[in-house]
Design a protein around this motif. Sequence first.
Motif, short mmCIF file in Angstrom:
data_model
loop_
_atom_site.label_atom_id
_atom_site.label_comp_id
_atom_site.label_asym_id
_atom_site.label_seq_id
_atom_site.Cartn_x
_atom_site.Cartn_y
_atom_site.Cartn_z
N ASN A 120 0.82 -1.21 0.00
CA ASN A 120 0.00 0.00 0.00
C ASN A 120 0.85 1.27 0.00
N ALA A 121 2.01 1.21 0.65
CA ALA A 121 2.91 2.36 0.62
C ALA A 121 3.37 2.62 -0.82
N LYS A 122 3.63 1.54 -1.55
CA LYS A 122 4.03 1.68 -2.96
C LYS A 122 2.86 2.12 -3.83
N VAL A 123 1.66 1.63 -3.52
CA VAL A 123 0.47 2.04 -4.28
C VAL A 123 0.25 3.54 -4.09
N LYS A 124 0.44 4.04 -2.89
CA LYS A 124 0.28 5.49 -2.64
C LYS A 124 1.29 6.29 -3.46
N LYS A 125 2.52 5.81 -3.50
CA LYS A 125 3.56 6.48 -4.28
C LYS A 125 3.20 6.42 -5.77
N TYR A 126 2.73 5.27 -6.23
CA TYR A 126 2.30 5.10 -7.61
C TYR A 126 1.17 6.07 -7.95
N ASN A 127 0.17 6.14 -7.09
CA ASN A 127 -1.00 6.99 -7.34
C ASN A 127 -0.64 8.48 -7.39
N LYS A 128 0.40 8.86 -6.69
CA LYS A 128 0.81 10.27 -6.68
C LYS A 128 1.43 10.70 -8.01
N CYS A 129 2.02 9.75 -8.75
CA CYS A 129 2.74 10.16 -9.95
C CYS A 129 2.15 9.62 -11.25
N CYS A 130 1.15 8.76 -11.19
CA CYS A 130 0.57 8.22 -12.42
C CYS A 130 -0.58 9.10 -12.90
N PRO A 131 -0.97 8.97 -14.16
CA PRO A 131 -2.14 9.71 -14.65
C PRO A 131 -3.38 9.31 -13.85
N PRO A 132 -4.24 10.26 -13.50
CA PRO A 132 -5.42 9.96 -12.66
C PRO A 132 -6.27 8.77 -13.12
N PRO A 133 -6.51 8.58 -14.41
CA PRO A 133 -7.34 7.42 -14.79
C PRO A 133 -6.70 6.06 -14.47
N LEU A 134 -5.40 6.05 -14.23
CA LEU A 134 -4.69 4.79 -13.96
C LEU A 134 -4.46 4.52 -12.48
N GLN A 135 -4.94 5.40 -11.62
CA GLN A 135 -4.76 5.19 -10.19
C GLN A 135 -5.48 3.93 -9.73
N LYS A 136 -4.93 3.30 -8.71
CA LYS A 136 -5.45 2.03 -8.19
C LYS A 136 -5.85 2.19 -6.72
N PRO A 137 -6.83 1.39 -6.29
CA PRO A 137 -7.21 1.43 -4.87
C PRO A 137 -6.15 0.72 -4.02
N LEU A 138 -6.12 1.06 -2.75
CA LEU A 138 -5.22 0.38 -1.82
C LEU A 138 -5.69 -1.05 -1.61
N PHE A 139 -4.74 -1.90 -1.28
CA PHE A 139 -5.08 -3.30 -1.01
C PHE A 139 -5.81 -3.42 0.33
N ASN A 140 -6.75 -4.33 0.38
CA ASN A 140 -7.52 -4.62 1.58
C ASN A 140 -7.35 -6.10 1.85
N ILE A 141 -6.98 -6.45 3.06
CA ILE A 141 -6.70 -7.86 3.38
C ILE A 141 -7.90 -8.76 3.09
N ASN A 142 -9.11 -8.24 3.20
CA ASN A 142 -10.31 -9.04 2.95
C ASN A 142 -10.63 -9.19 1.47
N LEU A 143 -10.05 -8.32 0.65
CA LEU A 143 -10.35 -8.34 -0.79
C LEU A 143 -9.13 -8.66 -1.65
N ILE A 144 -8.05 -9.06 -1.01
CA ILE A 144 -6.77 -9.21 -1.69
C ILE A 144 -6.86 -10.14 -2.90
N ASP A 145 -7.58 -11.24 -2.79
CA ASP A 145 -7.67 -12.18 -3.90
C ASP A 145 -8.31 -11.54 -5.14
N LYS A 146 -9.31 -10.72 -4.92
CA LYS A 146 -9.99 -10.03 -6.04
C LYS A 146 -9.14 -8.89 -6.58
N GLN A 147 -8.33 -8.27 -5.74
CA GLN A 147 -7.57 -7.10 -6.15
C GLN A 147 -6.29 -7.45 -6.92
N LEU A 148 -5.75 -8.63 -6.70
CA LEU A 148 -4.47 -8.98 -7.30
C LEU A 148 -4.50 -8.96 -8.83
N HIS A 149 -5.59 -9.38 -9.42
CA HIS A 149 -5.63 -9.44 -10.88
C HIS A 149 -5.53 -8.06 -11.52
#
Length: 117
Positions: free
Chosen positions: A85-114
């Motif tokens: 999630n720390a890397k996702v935050k860094k990614y979201n700060k510098c990528c184009p807005p349409p490509l931003q990703k949600p943070l990982f959630n331990i309960n949804l991790i299997d669905k989020q990985l793809h």
Amino acid sequence: MKNDDHVHWMDQAFKDFEKDNDLSENPGFGKPLSKDLFKGDVYVQFEKTARAAGYLPEWVKIRKQIASEIETTDDFTKKKIDQLNAKVKKYNKCCPPPLQKPLFNINLIDKQLHNWL
């Protein structure tokens, strides 16, 4: 309306770089730009030129790091998800807005990985 007293920060950064470096050693120095650079979508042309030069935007590097970590991780503990999630935050700060990703959630991790692979 242009204010001549105002210097754009990118112009100033280039002037500083130019002052400290010899640009004449760069390939293509003094050569005219290809007319194709000004045809169609300028952003697409920039991407094509940058890709040909081997340039990789910071957000693409971070995205590849995240995908690589996901592929090599067998157990997604809370600590590992926090690191990702720390890397996702860094990614979201510098990528184009349409490509931003949600943070990982331990309960949804299997669905989020793809979304990263």
